[in-house]
Write a protein that holds these residues in place. Sequence first.
Motif, PDB file in Angstrom:
ATOM      1  N   ASN A   1       0.724  -1.298  -0.034  1.00 58.15           N
ATOM      2  CA  ASN A   1       0.059  -0.174  -0.074  1.00 58.15           C
ATOM      3  C   ASN A   1       0.895   1.296   0.017  1.00 58.15           C
ATOM      4  O   ASN A   1       1.482   1.550   0.981  1.00 58.15           O
TER       5      ASN A   1
ATOM      6  N   GLN B   1       0.782   4.873   0.182  1.00 57.58           N
ATOM      7  CA  GLN B   1      -0.403   5.714   0.797  1.00 57.58           C
ATOM      8  C   GLN B   1       0.269   7.089   0.646  1.00 57.58           C
ATOM      9  O   GLN B   1       1.383   7.618   1.048  1.00 57.58           O
TER      10      GLN B   1
ATOM     11  N   GLU C   1      -3.016   4.474  -2.388  1.00 55.57           N
ATOM     12  CA  GLU C   1      -4.137   4.979  -1.524  1.00 55.57           C
ATOM     13  C   GLU C   1      -3.975   6.526  -1.574  1.00 55.57           C
ATOM     14  O   GLU C   1      -3.203   7.279  -1.162  1.00 55.57           O
TER      15      GLU C   1
ATOM     16  N   ARG D   1      -5.684  10.361  -1.312  1.00 53.56           N
ATOM     17  CA  ARG D   1      -6.736  11.241  -0.554  1.00 53.56           C
ATOM     18  C   ARG D   1      -7.237  12.517  -1.086  1.00 53.56           C
ATOM     19  O   ARG D   1      -7.823  13.137  -0.262  1.00 53.56           O
TER      20      ARG D   1
ATOM     21  N   ILE E   1      -6.862   1.965  -3.936  1.00 56.99           N
ATOM     22  CA  ILE E   1      -7.317   1.219  -2.911  1.00 56.99           C
ATOM     23  C   ILE E   1      -8.857   1.931  -2.656  1.00 56.99           C
ATOM     24  O   ILE E   1      -8.851   3.269  -2.655  1.00 56.99           O
TER      25      ILE E   1
ATOM     26  N   SER F   1     -11.421   3.514  -0.272  1.00 55.90           N
ATOM     27  CA  SER F   1     -11.373   3.909   1.092  1.00 55.90           C
ATOM     28  C   SER F   1     -12.900   3.833   1.388  1.00 55.90           C
ATOM     29  O   SER F   1     -13.584   4.756   0.956  1.00 55.90           O
TER      30      SER F   1
ATOM     31  N   ARG G   1     -10.044  -0.661   2.099  1.00 56.62           N
ATOM     32  CA  ARG G   1      -9.775  -0.437   3.496  1.00 56.62           C
ATOM     33  C   ARG G   1     -11.157   0.207   4.135  1.00 56.62           C
ATOM     34  O   ARG G   1     -11.479   1.535   3.638  1.00 56.62           O
TER      35      ARG G   1
END
Length: 268
Positions: free
Chosen positions: A114, A116, A149, A151, A172, A174, A193
Amino acid sequence: MATNAAGKIHIGIGGWVFEPWRGVFYPDKLSQKRELEYAASKLTSIEINGTYYGSQKPESFARWRAETPDDFVFALKGSRFCTNRRILAEAGPSVEKFVTSGLSELKEKLGPINWQFMATKAFDPADFEAFLKLLPKDVDGVTLRHAVEVRHPSFRSPDFVGLLREYGVAAITSGDSDFPEIADVTAPFVYARIMGTKEAEPNGYPAKQLDTWTGRAQAWAKGGAPEDLELVAPAASKMPRDVFLYVISGDKVRNPAAAMALIERVGG
């Protein structure tokens, strides 16, 4: 671990060292040295968070492999030194340092990595593609699977989804969070996740929500897509795929209970 056609559903939590789990998830008086062994007897996967903050020794990866069942799988957080930077194209040395740090000692128990990114990191197509080009396909004969991941809302773009599909890297998903939800399948596996557990729920989630996530995981594993998740750039695919689903954040004390409830539902 549940098998749907050729896809396998792996379900777990983030890490295994958390003091409030003692006496709740872990039995009273269980030695801390045996917590991974115990967690692995109840779950089918764990996402290791410590690799995000600092290097781990090859001996540690080898020990974790030895302490878990044959069908157990670890996901790893990629080093923050690779992703928390202004110019991703310059991450090459950090990526190489991470992938050669000994994680291949996990062997067949190595699941996805992952990578991130911080919520302030916006989508720059050229620079992000440069980062994807830095991700090796294997190390020491062990195949590497990569997931990102992201955001920042700018990543909810067909260009981003298309780029991941070109490189076979997973976006990923979320779930149950304030982060952008990207549920498009972009790789031969799915990584989700979910972050909505609540203290008032003994199993973290109400039964209806646990059923919903069970159905989503099973749909992904069978090669489909959950009908109740909005896609950025839909694409037809019926290829069975492995699914990695982790109960993260939310009310962390409840996360093991939620993961175990999901494992029971998928027939693990």
